[in-house]
Design a protein around this motif. Sequence first.
Motif, PDB file in Angstrom:
ATOM      1  N   ASN A  20     -51.338   1.652 -13.982  1.00 31.72           N
ATOM      2  CA  ASN A  20     -51.836   0.589 -13.091  1.00 31.72           C
ATOM      3  C   ASN A  20     -52.824  -0.340 -13.780  1.00 31.72           C
ATOM      4  N   LYS A  21     -53.665   0.236 -14.626  1.00 33.52           N
ATOM      5  CA  LYS A  21     -54.667  -0.578 -15.325  1.00 33.52           C
ATOM      6  C   LYS A  21     -54.014  -1.565 -16.283  1.00 33.52           C
ATOM      7  N   LEU A  22     -52.809  -1.227 -16.745  1.00 26.55           N
ATOM      8  CA  LEU A  22     -52.183  -2.040 -17.795  1.00 26.55           C
ATOM      9  C   LEU A  22     -50.937  -2.782 -17.327  1.00 26.55           C
ATOM     10  N   GLY A  23     -50.611  -2.637 -16.031  1.00 23.38           N
ATOM     11  CA  GLY A  23     -49.412  -3.293 -15.525  1.00 23.38           C
ATOM     12  C   GLY A  23     -48.140  -2.709 -16.113  1.00 23.38           C
ATOM     13  N   LEU A  24     -48.153  -1.397 -16.385  1.00 19.47           N
ATOM     14  CA  LEU A  24     -46.964  -0.734 -16.936  1.00 19.47           C
ATOM     15  C   LEU A  24     -46.404   0.231 -15.909  1.00 19.47           C
ATOM     16  N   LYS A  25     -45.228   0.801 -16.189  1.00 16.01           N
ATOM     17  CA  LYS A  25     -44.645   1.812 -15.312  1.00 16.01           C
ATOM     18  C   LYS A  25     -45.122   3.205 -15.752  1.00 16.01           C
ATOM     19  N   PRO A  26     -45.459   4.093 -14.773  1.00 19.40           N
ATOM     20  CA  PRO A  26     -45.959   5.428 -15.136  1.00 19.40           C
ATOM     21  C   PRO A  26     -45.015   6.193 -16.075  1.00 19.40           C
ATOM     22  N   ILE A  27     -43.710   6.023 -15.888  1.00 18.16           N
ATOM     23  CA  ILE A  27     -42.749   6.757 -16.728  1.00 18.16           C
ATOM     24  C   ILE A  27     -42.905   6.362 -18.197  1.00 18.16           C
ATOM     25  N   GLN A  28     -43.210   5.080 -18.410  1.00 13.29           N
ATOM     26  CA  GLN A  28     -43.453   4.568 -19.766  1.00 13.29           C
ATOM     27  C   GLN A  28     -44.651   5.268 -20.390  1.00 13.29           C
ATOM     28  N   VAL A  29     -45.722   5.363 -19.606  1.00 15.10           N
ATOM     29  CA  VAL A  29     -46.947   6.015 -20.099  1.00 15.10           C
ATOM     30  C   VAL A  29     -46.658   7.469 -20.439  1.00 15.10           C
ATOM     31  N   ARG A  30     -45.937   8.161 -19.545  1.00 12.18           N
ATOM     32  CA  ARG A  30     -45.620   9.581 -19.789  1.00 12.18           C
ATOM     33  C   ARG A  30     -44.809   9.761 -21.063  1.00 12.18           C
ATOM     34  N   LYS A  31     -43.798   8.903 -21.237  1.00 14.35           N
ATOM     35  CA  LYS A  31     -42.949   8.994 -22.430  1.00 14.35           C
ATOM     36  C   LYS A  31     -43.764   8.751 -23.699  1.00 14.35           C
ATOM     37  N   ASP A  32     -44.616   7.718 -23.645  1.00 10.69           N
ATOM     38  CA  ASP A  32     -45.439   7.398 -24.816  1.00 10.69           C
ATOM     39  C   ASP A  32     -46.380   8.554 -25.140  1.00 10.69           C
ATOM     40  N   MET A  33     -46.993   9.124 -24.094  1.00 13.87           N
ATOM     41  CA  MET A  33     -47.962  10.207 -24.296  1.00 13.87           C
ATOM     42  C   MET A  33     -47.308  11.406 -24.959  1.00 13.87           C
ATOM     43  N   ALA A  34     -46.029  11.642 -24.628  1.00 15.05           N
ATOM     44  CA  ALA A  34     -45.327  12.789 -25.192  1.00 15.05           C
ATOM     45  C   ALA A  34     -45.324  12.734 -26.725  1.00 15.05           C
ATOM     46  N   PHE A  35     -45.338  11.529 -27.287  1.00 11.16           N
ATOM     47  CA  PHE A  35     -45.342  11.401 -28.758  1.00 11.16           C
ATOM     48  C   PHE A  35     -46.649  11.880 -29.369  1.00 11.16           C
ATOM     49  N   THR A  36     -47.721  11.872 -28.584  1.00 10.07           N
ATOM     50  CA  THR A  36     -48.997  12.354 -29.113  1.00 10.07           C
ATOM     51  C   THR A  36     -49.064  13.880 -29.056  1.00 10.07           C
ATOM     52  N   GLY A  37     -48.127  14.486 -28.324  1.00 14.06           N
ATOM     53  CA  GLY A  37     -48.073  15.944 -28.248  1.00 14.06           C
ATOM     54  C   GLY A  37     -48.736  16.500 -26.997  1.00 14.06           C
ATOM     55  N   ILE A  38     -49.367  15.649 -26.185  1.00 10.79           N
ATOM     56  CA  ILE A  38     -50.055  16.151 -24.992  1.00 10.79           C
ATOM     57  C   ILE A  38     -49.087  16.212 -23.819  1.00 10.79           C
ATOM     58  N   VAL A  39     -49.314  17.182 -22.915  1.00  7.59           N
ATOM     59  CA  VAL A  39     -48.488  17.307 -21.716  1.00  7.59           C
ATOM     60  C   VAL A  39     -49.419  17.301 -20.500  1.00  7.59           C
ATOM     61  N   GLY A  40     -49.142  16.418 -19.551  1.00  8.35           N
ATOM     62  CA  GLY A  40     -49.954  16.366 -18.337  1.00  8.35           C
ATOM     63  C   GLY A  40     -49.561  17.480 -17.375  1.00  8.35           C
ATOM     64  N   LYS A  41     -50.497  17.869 -16.495  1.00 10.18           N
ATOM     65  CA  LYS A  41     -50.164  18.878 -15.472  1.00 10.18           C
ATOM     66  C   LYS A  41     -49.774  18.163 -14.190  1.00 10.18           C
ATOM     67  N   PRO A  42     -48.655  18.597 -13.546  1.00 10.50           N
ATOM     68  CA  PRO A  42     -48.236  17.949 -12.301  1.00 10.50           C
ATOM     69  C   PRO A  42     -49.378  17.956 -11.282  1.00 10.50           C
ATOM     70  N   LYS A  43     -49.554  16.861 -10.589  1.00 11.64           N
ATOM     71  CA  LYS A  43     -50.565  16.646  -9.539  1.00 11.64           C
ATOM     72  C   LYS A  43     -51.999  16.591 -10.048  1.00 11.64           C
ATOM     73  N   VAL A  44     -52.251  17.038 -11.268  1.00 12.10           N
ATOM     74  CA  VAL A  44     -53.611  17.008 -11.809  1.00 12.10           C
ATOM     75  C   VAL A  44     -53.733  15.883 -12.842  1.00 12.10           C
ATOM     76  N   GLY A  45     -52.678  15.741 -13.636  1.00  7.85           N
ATOM     77  CA  GLY A  45     -52.697  14.709 -14.673  1.00  7.85           C
ATOM     78  C   GLY A  45     -53.255  15.245 -15.972  1.00  7.85           C
ATOM     79  N   TYR A  46     -53.890  14.350 -16.703  1.00  8.72           N
ATOM     80  CA  TYR A  46     -54.443  14.707 -18.009  1.00  8.72           C
ATOM     81  C   TYR A  46     -55.946  14.859 -17.883  1.00  8.72           C
ATOM     82  N   LYS A  47     -56.512  15.759 -18.681  1.00  2.64           N
ATOM     83  CA  LYS A  47     -57.960  15.827 -18.798  1.00  2.64           C
ATOM     84  C   LYS A  47     -58.383  14.641 -19.665  1.00  2.64           C
TER      85      LYS A  47
END
Lengths: 215, 215
Positions: B41-68
């Motif tokens: 939302n802060k960047l005008g992107l789609k959440p799925i895009q953010v999730r896919k990009d984050m996966a390349f860093t090796g981090i995995v978010g927790k459902p309903k909690v998100g990332y620390k």
Amino acid sequence: MREHLIAAPLPTIRRIPRYLNVLEDFAAEQISFVSATDIANKLGLKPIQVRKDMAFTGIVGKPKVGYKTDELIETIKSFLGWDSATDAFLIGAGALGTALLGYRGFAERGLQIVAAFDIDPKKIGTRIHGKEVFPISKMAELAKRMQVHIGVLTVPAESASQCAHALMDAGITGIWNFSPAELDVPESMTVQREDLSAGLAVLSVRMSEKKQGIV
Amino acid sequence: MREHLIAAPLPTIRRIPRYLNVLEDFAAEQISFVSATDIANKLGLKPIQVRKDMAFTGIVGKPKVGYKTDELIETIKSFLGWDSATDAFLIGAGALGTALLGYRGFAERGLQIVAAFDIDPKKIGTRIHGKEVFPISKMAELAKRMQVHIGVLTVPAESASQCAHALMDAGITGIWNFSPAELDVPESMTVQREDLSAGLAVLSVRMSEKKQGIV
């Protein structure tokens, strides 16, 4: 003039100035005709890519002859709006702003920075690389009088949003944003982000991937 | 550490520093957990895009909690190699080079320019923003002694190729190329072109398209 009424893709637009560089080299060597293959070879691209990109400028090459070098240079410059000088303001006369004020490359590409703006009273009234520094409060009046529509934003992240609004209020419609901030402006404005951290990220990651044998 | 052994796509790498900016803002606001949607939302992107990009860093978010938030910041910095300072040389102490020597943004992103090089005898021996300017002939010796592998190239187009070879001979493996020239270097080198004309081209063409009602 653009004959195509569809927007040119971003990678196409980004490649076109590189074609211009190569063509200017060819022209300097008195080479009157160039093919898409000649251009492609200089840049490590595929000729089909060059031909497709060129189509967006409206020019058509002749089979076996190619493009007339001078004509292609003119067509590209017109497509990019670099055939006539466009005046711009610079906002933020810090280290980066000062460098851009002194950078000769912009004038060659049709961008003429005609005035600078800053909030620092010590800078206001001085000249940097021959350009006067004005207070932000003068921007609207000067933009109207000088018919300026482009603002080069070189302020820190925390001032970016406020300055973007001042630019908008001054009737500026295009912002070249060198600040790291994300600007929240209406769709009617064109914002081009120049993100040095993105470039640094690509360099770091690609070097690390090479070290790990991934690429 | 990278868990993925495939190269991250270029647009992903370019977006990741923007995620870092947003996350640092969240951290400053004491927000301990963030979701891909918050970032998107802060960047005008789609959440799925953010999730896919984050996966390349090796981090995995927790459902309903998100990332620390803090953990994600650390993971991204490590992915980008910005968790530790990397030393770099700058070649070409002209207007742009001087600005980059004074630009605080790089140090925040882990890049420390430790020395500058130039051919101008009037600049050699002086200090610019605290960094000493050396002759190019000293580069190989200093690169070895200071363990420097990155060169920031801010020379005019006509000197770029020669300087790139001097960098290569000095054992530099990554070049951040701010010159408008195309560099012809072996595949073992990583070159990141920072092309201001490409950005200017995008701004000009998009403004002209908007005027014509194409976009």
